[in-house]
Design a protein around this motif. Sequence first.
Motif, PDB file in Angstrom:
ATOM      1  N   ARG A 180     -35.135  52.689  29.985  1.00  0.00           N
ATOM      2  CA  ARG A 180     -33.955  53.289  30.614  1.00  0.00           C
ATOM      3  C   ARG A 180     -33.245  52.295  31.528  1.00  0.00           C
ATOM      4  O   ARG A 180     -32.021  52.174  31.517  1.00  0.00           O
TER       5      ARG A 180
ATOM      6  N   ARG B  68     -27.598  58.291  25.247  1.00  0.00           N
ATOM      7  CA  ARG B  68     -29.036  58.066  25.033  1.00  0.00           C
ATOM      8  C   ARG B  68     -29.765  58.133  26.362  1.00  0.00           C
ATOM      9  O   ARG B  68     -29.836  57.150  27.102  1.00  0.00           O
TER      10      ARG B  68
ATOM     11  N   PRO C  75     -34.154  56.344  25.480  1.00  0.00           N
ATOM     12  CA  PRO C  75     -34.031  55.378  24.381  1.00  0.00           C
ATOM     13  C   PRO C  75     -35.308  55.269  23.562  1.00  0.00           C
ATOM     14  O   PRO C  75     -36.408  55.192  24.100  1.00  0.00           O
TER      15      PRO C  75
ATOM     16  N   ASP D 237     -32.871  53.417  18.662  1.00  0.00           N
ATOM     17  CA  ASP D 237     -31.739  53.112  19.537  1.00  0.00           C
ATOM     18  C   ASP D 237     -31.677  51.619  19.846  1.00  0.00           C
ATOM     19  O   ASP D 237     -30.593  51.030  19.930  1.00  0.00           O
TER      20      ASP D 237
END
Length: 296
Positions: A210, A249, A252, A256
């Motif tokens: 993140r 997102r 993730p 991704d």
Amino acid sequence: MKINDATILIVDDNDGTRRLLRMLLRDLGVREVIACACVEDGLKALHGNTVDLIFTDWEMIGETGMELADSVRRADHERISRIPIIMMTAYGEEWRVKAARDAGITDFMLKPFSPVQIEAKLRTALLNVREFVNTDSYRGPDRRRGQRAYDGPDRRAANGDDTTTTQQQLADASGTLDRLRSDFERFLCEAGTMIAAELRSASSHPSEARACFERIFQLAHNLKGQGSTFGYPLVTEIADELCRFLRARTAPGERDLALVAGYASALDTVSRNRITGDGGQIGQRIIDRLRGFAAA
């Protein structure tokens, strides 16, 4: 008033654009330039300084240039509410121009902008005083651009303009623009490598994914703001699509990461091939492919 007596406020959350505009304004002879990265700081600057003109970007993280314009036009202090506002944007759709006009924007400046264009906007806003309209439905300069008499105090009209921007000042500003464009091209060249490093970190340490995506988002946001400024609107479109993808997102995953690598590859393609403008058919294929990523 004289351009070299003016105090200009820049409100833009993109470091590169603030730096560019600040340097160009000083090259053109502006006395004082105040640069702020957000609307909140910009409003504080307005109350702490006698500002003659505002340049603001339309799209910013958090409050936008349109929200800044609304706060300025609704200000209780008459001096602040009447300050000319020039809205900067990479997007020139008719609805944006109309919305900006209805919000009380004085003028619209499309990216990429040149020293000559900036100087013309300065002159128009500072020297050609338009009647200020204050009604229940609208506050701002008369949307009909005719020149009208105005009896109230206004610093813009106080001294007249007995100075002319010199050819040397314009040449200095053009040189600054060229140097900063080279800096941006180096940044663009490094962007793919920087994104790849973040993706490797996210893959090796999923708990940090993140945070990695947030750093990639900030990098993409900077590219988005500067791409059109330096004649790379395709970079702005790619970075805009990447920002939209990242916003969606929240957690993730590996897939991704692979898709973000596709955006990085697109930026590398533009950088390697020096694709200025919209890239024509190649540019459209790139954007269509990236929009497919977002929809996946």
